[in-house]
Design a protein around this motif. Structure first.
Motif, PDB file in Angstrom:
ATOM      1  N   ARG A   3     -12.233   0.163  -8.379  1.00 17.28           N
ATOM      2  CA  ARG A   3     -13.254  -0.687  -7.742  1.00 17.28           C
ATOM      3  C   ARG A   3     -14.209  -1.258  -8.794  1.00 17.28           C
ATOM      4  NH1 ARG A   3     -12.794   3.102  -3.605  1.00 17.28           N
ATOM      5  NH2 ARG A   3     -14.398   4.440  -4.470  1.00 17.28           N
ATOM      6  N   ARG A   4     -14.632  -0.404  -9.723  1.00 15.65           N
ATOM      7  CA  ARG A   4     -15.575  -0.869 -10.746  1.00 15.65           C
ATOM      8  C   ARG A   4     -14.949  -1.932 -11.656  1.00 15.65           C
ATOM      9  NH1 ARG A   4     -16.485   0.424 -15.951  1.00 15.65           N
ATOM     10  NH2 ARG A   4     -15.264   2.342 -15.899  1.00 15.65           N
ATOM     11  N   LEU A   5     -13.730  -1.678 -12.097  1.00 19.14           N
ATOM     12  CA  LEU A   5     -13.087  -2.624 -13.014  1.00 19.14           C
ATOM     13  C   LEU A   5     -12.720  -3.936 -12.305  1.00 19.14           C
ATOM     14  CD1 LEU A   5     -10.891  -0.166 -15.105  1.00 19.14           C
ATOM     15  CD2 LEU A   5     -13.026  -1.278 -15.774  1.00 19.14           C
ATOM     16  N   THR A   6     -12.461  -3.862 -11.001  1.00 17.58           N
ATOM     17  CA  THR A   6     -12.220  -5.087 -10.228  1.00 17.58           C
ATOM     18  C   THR A   6     -13.526  -5.878 -10.122  1.00 17.58           C
ATOM     19  OG1 THR A   6     -10.468  -4.013  -8.963  1.00 17.58           O
ATOM     20  CG2 THR A   6     -11.432  -6.018  -8.021  1.00 17.58           C
ATOM     21  N   LYS A   7     -14.615  -5.176  -9.851  1.00 16.24           N
ATOM     22  CA  LYS A   7     -15.928  -5.823  -9.744  1.00 16.24           C
ATOM     23  C   LYS A   7     -16.317  -6.477 -11.066  1.00 16.24           C
ATOM     24  CE  LYS A   7     -20.645  -4.834  -8.248  1.00 16.24           C
ATOM     25  NZ  LYS A   7     -21.575  -3.800  -7.789  1.00 16.24           N
ATOM     26  N   GLU A   8     -15.929  -5.853 -12.167  1.00 13.31           N
ATOM     27  CA  GLU A   8     -16.241  -6.391 -13.495  1.00 13.31           C
ATOM     28  C   GLU A   8     -15.228  -7.446 -13.932  1.00 13.31           C
ATOM     29  OE1 GLU A   8     -16.612  -2.923 -15.989  1.00 13.31           O
ATOM     30  OE2 GLU A   8     -18.443  -2.280 -14.984  1.00 13.31           O
ATOM     31  N   GLU A   9     -14.321  -7.809 -13.023  1.00  9.27           N
ATOM     32  CA  GLU A   9     -13.349  -8.902 -13.208  1.00  9.27           C
ATOM     33  C   GLU A   9     -12.291  -8.615 -14.271  1.00  9.27           C
ATOM     34  OE1 GLU A   9     -15.888 -12.274 -13.871  1.00  9.27           O
ATOM     35  OE2 GLU A   9     -16.278 -12.504 -11.717  1.00  9.27           O
ATOM     36  N   TYR A  10     -11.997  -7.337 -14.483  1.00 11.09           N
ATOM     37  CA  TYR A  10     -10.893  -6.988 -15.369  1.00 11.09           C
ATOM     38  C   TYR A  10      -9.572  -6.983 -14.597  1.00 11.09           C
ATOM     39  CZ  TYR A  10     -14.503  -5.591 -18.648  1.00 11.09           C
ATOM     40  OH  TYR A  10     -15.588  -5.598 -19.492  1.00 11.09           O
ATOM     41  N   PHE A  11      -9.668  -6.879 -13.278  1.00 11.39           N
ATOM     42  CA  PHE A  11      -8.496  -6.927 -12.394  1.00 11.39           C
ATOM     43  C   PHE A  11      -8.746  -7.918 -11.276  1.00 11.39           C
ATOM     44  CE2 PHE A  11      -8.529  -2.013 -12.727  1.00 11.39           C
ATOM     45  CZ  PHE A  11      -7.980  -2.053 -13.986  1.00 11.39           C
ATOM     46  N   THR A  12      -7.663  -8.369 -10.679  1.00  7.51           N
ATOM     47  CA  THR A  12      -7.707  -8.958  -9.354  1.00  7.51           C
ATOM     48  C   THR A  12      -6.831  -8.075  -8.490  1.00  7.51           C
ATOM     49  OG1 THR A  12      -5.819 -10.406  -9.825  1.00  7.51           O
ATOM     50  CG2 THR A  12      -8.039 -11.318 -10.185  1.00  7.51           C
ATOM     51  N   SER A  13      -6.929  -8.205  -7.195  1.00 10.28           N
ATOM     52  CA  SER A  13      -6.089  -7.396  -6.321  1.00 10.28           C
ATOM     53  C   SER A  13      -5.500  -8.270  -5.227  1.00 10.28           C
ATOM     54  CB  SER A  13      -6.885  -6.236  -5.719  1.00 10.28           C
ATOM     55  OG  SER A  13      -7.934  -6.730  -4.931  1.00 10.28           O
ATOM     56  N   TYR A  14      -4.394  -7.825  -4.689  1.00 13.89           N
ATOM     57  CA  TYR A  14      -3.744  -8.539  -3.585  1.00 13.89           C
ATOM     58  C   TYR A  14      -2.959  -7.524  -2.771  1.00 13.89           C
ATOM     59  CZ  TYR A  14       0.338  -8.339  -6.713  1.00 13.89           C
ATOM     60  OH  TYR A  14       1.344  -7.907  -7.531  1.00 13.89           O
ATOM     61  N   LEU A  15      -2.726  -7.856  -1.510  1.00 18.41           N
ATOM     62  CA  LEU A  15      -1.950  -6.978  -0.627  1.00 18.41           C
ATOM     63  C   LEU A  15      -0.497  -7.420  -0.622  1.00 18.41           C
ATOM     64  CD1 LEU A  15      -4.338  -6.572   2.441  1.00 18.41           C
ATOM     65  CD2 LEU A  15      -3.872  -4.913   0.618  1.00 18.41           C
ATOM     66  N   GLN A  16       0.387  -6.446  -0.608  1.00 18.93           N
ATOM     67  CA  GLN A  16       1.825  -6.742  -0.550  1.00 18.93           C
ATOM     68  C   GLN A  16       2.465  -5.799   0.465  1.00 18.93           C
ATOM     69  OE1 GLN A  16       3.816  -7.582  -4.251  1.00 18.93           O
ATOM     70  NE2 GLN A  16       5.618  -6.423  -3.586  1.00 18.93           N
ATOM     71  N   GLU A  17       3.306  -6.361   1.320  1.00 15.99           N
ATOM     72  CA  GLU A  17       3.977  -5.552   2.335  1.00 15.99           C
ATOM     73  C   GLU A  17       4.807  -4.459   1.668  1.00 15.99           C
ATOM     74  OE1 GLU A  17       3.656  -5.663   5.626  1.00 15.99           O
ATOM     75  OE2 GLU A  17       2.162  -7.248   5.382  1.00 15.99           O
ATOM     76  N   SER A  18       4.886  -3.318   2.343  1.00 13.00           N
ATOM     77  CA  SER A  18       5.664  -2.190   1.852  1.00 13.00           C
ATOM     78  C   SER A  18       6.670  -1.787   2.914  1.00 13.00           C
ATOM     79  CB  SER A  18       4.728  -1.010   1.550  1.00 13.00           C
ATOM     80  OG  SER A  18       5.479   0.166   1.329  1.00 13.00           O
ATOM     81  N   THR A  19       7.843  -1.371   2.494  1.00  9.61           N
ATOM     82  CA  THR A  19       8.849  -0.886   3.442  1.00  9.61           C
ATOM     83  C   THR A  19       8.550   0.550   3.866  1.00  9.61           C
ATOM     84  OG1 THR A  19      10.226  -0.141   1.604  1.00  9.61           O
ATOM     85  CG2 THR A  19      10.672  -2.348   2.509  1.00  9.61           C
ATOM     86  N   GLU A  20       7.614   1.180   3.188  1.00  4.18           N
ATOM     87  CA  GLU A  20       7.308   2.589   3.444  1.00  4.18           C
ATOM     88  C   GLU A  20       5.993   2.803   4.194  1.00  4.18           C
ATOM     89  OE1 GLU A  20       7.544   4.653  -0.279  1.00  4.18           O
ATOM     90  OE2 GLU A  20       9.400   3.636  -0.803  1.00  4.18           O
ATOM     91  N   GLY A  21       5.431   1.758   4.795  1.00  5.68           N
ATOM     92  CA  GLY A  21       4.178   1.930   5.529  1.00  5.68           C
ATOM     93  C   GLY A  21       3.335   0.677   5.487  1.00  5.68           C
ATOM     94  N   PRO A  22       2.016   0.843   5.539  1.00  6.54           N
ATOM     95  CA  PRO A  22       1.123  -0.317   5.543  1.00  6.54           C
ATOM     96  C   PRO A  22       1.172  -1.074   4.213  1.00  6.54           C
ATOM     97  CG  PRO A  22      -0.121   1.731   5.394  1.00  6.54           C
ATOM     98  CD  PRO A  22       1.314   2.116   5.594  1.00  6.54           C
ATOM     99  N   PRO A  23       0.672  -2.310   4.213  1.00  9.26           N
ATOM    100  CA  PRO A  23       0.644  -3.078   2.951  1.00  9.26           C
ATOM    101  C   PRO A  23      -0.103  -2.318   1.865  1.00  9.26           C
ATOM    102  CG  PRO A  23      -0.034  -4.450   4.801  1.00  9.26           C
ATOM    103  CD  PRO A  23       0.078  -3.058   5.314  1.00  9.26           C
ATOM    104  N   ARG A  24       0.343  -2.525   0.641  1.00 10.57           N
ATOM    105  CA  ARG A  24      -0.288  -1.846  -0.495  1.00 10.57           C
ATOM    106  C   ARG A  24      -1.161  -2.827  -1.266  1.00 10.57           C
ATOM    107  NH1 ARG A  24       5.144   1.362  -2.324  1.00 10.57           N
ATOM    108  NH2 ARG A  24       4.830   3.136  -0.956  1.00 10.57           N
ATOM    109  N   LYS A  25      -2.256  -2.309  -1.789  1.00 17.73           N
ATOM    110  CA  LYS A  25      -3.172  -3.118  -2.589  1.00 17.73           C
ATOM    111  C   LYS A  25      -2.755  -3.006  -4.055  1.00 17.73           C
ATOM    112  CE  LYS A  25      -8.114  -3.905  -3.216  1.00 17.73           C
ATOM    113  NZ  LYS A  25      -9.450  -3.424  -2.813  1.00 17.73           N
ATOM    114  N   TYR A  26      -2.267  -4.104  -4.583  1.00 16.58           N
ATOM    115  CA  TYR A  26      -1.838  -4.141  -5.982  1.00 16.58           C
ATOM    116  C   TYR A  26      -2.969  -4.665  -6.864  1.00 16.58           C
ATOM    117  CZ  TYR A  26       3.043  -3.075  -5.111  1.00 16.58           C
ATOM    118  OH  TYR A  26       4.209  -2.441  -4.781  1.00 16.58           O
ATOM    119  N   TYR A  27      -3.009  -4.159  -8.079  1.00 17.84           N
ATOM    120  CA  TYR A  27      -3.997  -4.587  -9.065  1.00 17.84           C
ATOM    121  C   TYR A  27      -3.291  -5.345 -10.181  1.00 17.84           C
ATOM    122  CZ  TYR A  27      -7.050  -1.477  -6.577  1.00 17.84           C
ATOM    123  OH  TYR A  27      -7.776  -0.893  -5.589  1.00 17.84           O
ATOM    124  N   LYS A  28      -3.912  -6.456 -10.560  1.00 17.79           N
ATOM    125  CA  LYS A  28      -3.341  -7.313 -11.603  1.00 17.79           C
ATOM    126  C   LYS A  28      -4.381  -7.514 -12.692  1.00 17.79           C
ATOM    127  CE  LYS A  28      -1.461 -12.003 -12.136  1.00 17.79           C
ATOM    128  NZ  LYS A  28      -0.142 -11.662 -12.637  1.00 17.79           N
TER     129      LYS A  28
END
Length: 106
Positions: free
Chosen positions: A48-73
């Motif tokens: 959360r901190r590194l995303t807030k500091e703009e070192y990452f972005t995040s996005y949701l991606q569907e998963s075959t094993e349950g709810p969508p997963r939040k990926y970090y880029k």
């Protein structure tokens, strides 16, 4: 392993893993835990901190094993920060290793 050691390198470990590929939180925890024993609760606040500091972005991606997963880029800013940390890490670890070597040889 010493808790203070782990706290100091966790940020670097996350950045290094995201430099290779996008990953979701639990995947990061598992990958790091393969090498260093950590608690799951220590990684999510860091993400959360590194995303807030703009070192990452995040996005949701569907998963075959349950709810969508939040990926970090990793962003370009994150890659530059990773390079700074790597430089500092090499200087730090080389210095500590040299001190240990000198201490052991006495």
């Amino acid at each position: 392993m010493n808790v203070q050691f782990k706290k100091g390198v966790l940020e670097l470990c996350v950045l290094v893993l995201l430099d290779k590929q996008d990953r979701y939180g639990y995947e990061l925890v598992q990958k790091i835990s393969d090498q260093i024993e950590i608690s799951e609760g220590s990684v999510y606040p860091l993400l959360r901190r590194l995303t807030k500091e703009e070192y990452f972005t995040s996005y949701l991606q569907e998963s075959t094993e349950g709810p969508p997963r939040k990926y970090y880029k990793l962003t370009d800013k994150g890659r530059r920060y990773l390079q700074e940390l790597l430089t500092e890490w090499y200087e730090f670890s080389n210095g500590v290793n040299q001190l240990i070597k000198e201490g052991v040889n006495q």
